[in-house]
Design a protein around this motif. Structure first.
Motif, PDB file in Angstrom:
ATOM      1  N   VAL A 152      15.663 -14.634  28.701  1.00 28.17           N
ATOM      2  CA  VAL A 152      15.299 -14.611  27.280  1.00 28.17           C
ATOM      3  C   VAL A 152      16.465 -14.029  26.480  1.00 28.17           C
ATOM      4  O   VAL A 152      16.964 -12.950  26.791  1.00 28.17           O
ATOM      5  CB  VAL A 152      14.030 -13.774  27.041  1.00 28.17           C
ATOM      6  CG1 VAL A 152      13.637 -13.809  25.566  1.00 28.17           C
ATOM      7  CG2 VAL A 152      12.875 -14.290  27.903  1.00 28.17           C
ATOM      8  N   ARG A 153      16.893 -14.756  25.451  1.00 25.21           N
ATOM      9  CA  ARG A 153      18.020 -14.338  24.623  1.00 25.21           C
ATOM     10  C   ARG A 153      17.524 -13.772  23.294  1.00 25.21           C
ATOM     11  O   ARG A 153      16.477 -14.196  22.779  1.00 25.21           O
ATOM     12  CB  ARG A 153      18.960 -15.511  24.342  1.00 25.21           C
ATOM     13  CG  ARG A 153      19.588 -16.086  25.604  1.00 25.21           C
ATOM     14  CD  ARG A 153      20.595 -17.181  25.298  1.00 25.21           C
ATOM     15  NE  ARG A 153      19.993 -18.364  24.683  1.00 25.21           N
ATOM     16  CZ  ARG A 153      20.123 -18.714  23.429  1.00 25.21           C
ATOM     17  NH1 ARG A 153      20.833 -17.973  22.586  1.00 25.21           N
ATOM     18  NH2 ARG A 153      19.548 -19.806  22.965  1.00 25.21           N
ATOM     19  N   PHE A 154      18.288 -12.829  22.747  1.00 23.08           N
ATOM     20  CA  PHE A 154      17.969 -12.189  21.470  1.00 23.08           C
ATOM     21  C   PHE A 154      19.235 -12.119  20.634  1.00 23.08           C
ATOM     22  O   PHE A 154      20.235 -11.532  21.068  1.00 23.08           O
ATOM     23  CB  PHE A 154      17.440 -10.768  21.690  1.00 23.08           C
ATOM     24  CG  PHE A 154      16.162 -10.692  22.460  1.00 23.08           C
ATOM     25  CD1 PHE A 154      14.946 -10.547  21.808  1.00 23.08           C
ATOM     26  CD2 PHE A 154      16.172 -10.764  23.839  1.00 23.08           C
ATOM     27  CE1 PHE A 154      13.767 -10.481  22.524  1.00 23.08           C
ATOM     28  CE2 PHE A 154      15.000 -10.697  24.569  1.00 23.08           C
ATOM     29  CZ  PHE A 154      13.790 -10.553  23.908  1.00 23.08           C
ATOM     30  N   ASN A 155      19.209 -12.701  19.440  1.00 24.53           N
ATOM     31  CA  ASN A 155      20.373 -12.678  18.560  1.00 24.53           C
ATOM     32  C   ASN A 155      19.945 -12.479  17.108  1.00 24.53           C
ATOM     33  O   ASN A 155      18.759 -12.576  16.768  1.00 24.53           O
ATOM     34  CB  ASN A 155      21.166 -13.983  18.699  1.00 24.53           C
ATOM     35  CG  ASN A 155      21.868 -14.082  20.042  1.00 24.53           C
ATOM     36  OD1 ASN A 155      22.775 -13.321  20.347  1.00 24.53           O
ATOM     37  ND2 ASN A 155      21.432 -15.040  20.869  1.00 24.53           N
ATOM     38  N   ILE A 156      20.941 -12.232  16.274  1.00 20.00           N
ATOM     39  CA  ILE A 156      20.719 -11.964  14.850  1.00 20.00           C
ATOM     40  C   ILE A 156      21.592 -12.883  14.012  1.00 20.00           C
ATOM     41  O   ILE A 156      22.748 -13.143  14.360  1.00 20.00           O
ATOM     42  CB  ILE A 156      21.054 -10.496  14.516  1.00 20.00           C
ATOM     43  CG1 ILE A 156      19.919  -9.562  14.957  1.00 20.00           C
ATOM     44  CG2 ILE A 156      21.344 -10.292  13.032  1.00 20.00           C
ATOM     45  CD1 ILE A 156      20.216  -8.093  14.740  1.00 20.00           C
ATOM     46  N   VAL A 157      21.054 -13.348  12.896  1.00 15.39           N
ATOM     47  CA  VAL A 157      21.853 -13.944  11.827  1.00 15.39           C
ATOM     48  C   VAL A 157      21.825 -12.964  10.659  1.00 15.39           C
ATOM     49  O   VAL A 157      20.743 -12.530  10.236  1.00 15.39           O
ATOM     50  CB  VAL A 157      21.306 -15.314  11.392  1.00 15.39           C
ATOM     51  CG1 VAL A 157      22.063 -15.829  10.168  1.00 15.39           C
ATOM     52  CG2 VAL A 157      21.403 -16.319  12.536  1.00 15.39           C
ATOM     53  N   ALA A 158      22.991 -12.591  10.161  1.00 16.72           N
ATOM     54  CA  ALA A 158      23.093 -11.620   9.069  1.00 16.72           C
ATOM     55  C   ALA A 158      23.617 -12.307   7.809  1.00 16.72           C
ATOM     56  O   ALA A 158      24.832 -12.493   7.656  1.00 16.72           O
ATOM     57  CB  ALA A 158      24.010 -10.466   9.466  1.00 16.72           C
ATOM     58  N   PRO A 159      22.722 -12.713   6.905  1.00 13.90           N
ATOM     59  CA  PRO A 159      23.162 -13.407   5.692  1.00 13.90           C
ATOM     60  C   PRO A 159      23.775 -12.460   4.662  1.00 13.90           C
ATOM     61  O   PRO A 159      23.464 -11.265   4.614  1.00 13.90           O
ATOM     62  CB  PRO A 159      21.861 -14.009   5.129  1.00 13.90           C
ATOM     63  CG  PRO A 159      20.844 -13.875   6.228  1.00 13.90           C
ATOM     64  CD  PRO A 159      21.268 -12.679   7.023  1.00 13.90           C
ATOM     65  N   GLY A 160      24.629 -13.039   3.825  1.00 14.69           N
ATOM     66  CA  GLY A 160      25.002 -12.394   2.575  1.00 14.69           C
ATOM     67  C   GLY A 160      23.976 -12.781   1.517  1.00 14.69           C
ATOM     68  O   GLY A 160      22.810 -13.045   1.812  1.00 14.69           O
ATOM     69  N   THR A 161      24.403 -12.848   0.273  1.00 12.57           N
ATOM     70  CA  THR A 161      23.498 -13.229  -0.814  1.00 12.57           C
ATOM     71  C   THR A 161      23.112 -14.696  -0.685  1.00 12.57           C
ATOM     72  O   THR A 161      23.980 -15.571  -0.617  1.00 12.57           O
ATOM     73  CB  THR A 161      24.164 -13.000  -2.175  1.00 12.57           C
ATOM     74  OG1 THR A 161      24.581 -11.636  -2.275  1.00 12.57           O
ATOM     75  CG2 THR A 161      23.195 -13.329  -3.305  1.00 12.57           C
ATOM     76  N   ILE A 162      21.816 -14.972  -0.666  1.00 10.86           N
ATOM     77  CA  ILE A 162      21.305 -16.329  -0.505  1.00 10.86           C
ATOM     78  C   ILE A 162      20.467 -16.704  -1.725  1.00 10.86           C
ATOM     79  O   ILE A 162      19.661 -15.905  -2.201  1.00 10.86           O
ATOM     80  CB  ILE A 162      20.437 -16.455   0.770  1.00 10.86           C
ATOM     81  CG1 ILE A 162      21.236 -16.004   2.010  1.00 10.86           C
ATOM     82  CG2 ILE A 162      19.939 -17.884   0.934  1.00 10.86           C
ATOM     83  CD1 ILE A 162      22.467 -16.830   2.307  1.00 10.86           C
TER      84      ILE A 162
END
Length: 253
Positions: A174-184
């Motif tokens: 099982v994999r765990f990752n993050i997407v970290a956006p700027g201003t959307i």
């Protein structure tokens, strides 16, 4: 590409904005989607737009009973669960950090950090069964000092949580990752278009992000294309984290 043929995703806070774009992208790539939102009507509308491979239900992510019911609904309707997208959250506290109360902290942490942990706990047995994965939508606020202290601290906590889950469950596949956006550009900014015009000047790429920018990153991390990536944070932020380097280049004669 049909990277999600035969696969099932559960997306929180998918009634609009980033969550909606993620749900639509997963479906466009062949997946089935459980669309959840605090506003059940919005969730149902998004699911109806996607079609028969989607189901929309009302979910309060601060309620473990609601979370468990959503996971059960995904498995009952579609037979499995391959991808959890933790998108719920938001800047709940906007007061002076020197005046923030304990209750303020709890409200922010409950909806942003603790809810994500609870969703992972509920989904994990099903993700183990299919060697699935989790993508959490965080923020550049968790990576650098952009203000909104309580929100930023909660987002930073997501990174540590993700790394620890990744280390603990890597051998389970099982994999765990993050997407970290700027201003959307989400509906939260609809009443402040001038603010977005000002903010875009902070970005080397000259614009703020669109929900589809984040959806594309989530679709990658949740797919087999990212099968050897876990415990990582992928900033999708138009270059804003270059910080002083961008300012130096802008002022160079």
């Amino acid at each position: 590409m049909q990277r999600y043929d035969g696969r099932v995703a559960l997306v929180t806070a998918a009634g609009q904005g980033i969550g909606k774009a993620v749900a639509e992208r997963i479906a466009a790539e062949g997946g089935s989607v459980l669309v959840t939102d605090l506003d059940g009507e919005r969730a149902a509308q998004v699911a109806a737009k996607i079609g028969e491979r989607a189901l929309g239900i009302q979910v309060d992510v601060t309620s473990r009973a609601d979370i468990d019911a959503a996971v059960a609904a995904a498995v009952e309707r579609f037979g499995r669960l391959d991808l959890l997208v933790n998108n719920a959250g938001g800047c709940i506290v906007t007061s002076d950090p020197e005046q923030t109360t304990v209750d303020d902290w709890h409200r922010q942490l409950d909806v942003t950090l603790i809810s994500a942990a609870q969703c992972i706990q509920s989904a994990l047995p099903h993700l183990r069964a299919v060697r699935g994965n989790v993508v959490t939508i965080s923020s550049v606020n968790g990576l650098a000092a952009f203000g909104n202290l309580e929100y930023s601290a909660a987002k930073a906590g997501q990174q540590s949580m993700t790394q620890n889950f990744a280390a603990r469950h890597g051998r389970d596949g099982v994999r765990f990752n993050i997407v970290a956006p700027g201003t959307i550009r989400t509906p939260n900014w609809d009443s402040m278009p001038q603010a977005l015009d000002r903010l875009k000047e902070m970005y080397p790429l000259g614009r703020v992000g669109e929900p589809e920018d984040i959806a594309a990153a989530v679709a990658f991390l949740g797919s087999d294309d990212a099968s050897w990536i876990t415990g990582q944070t992928l900033p999708v932020e138009g270059g804003v984290l270059t910080g002083p380097a961008f300012l130096i280049h802008q002022t160079r004669p």
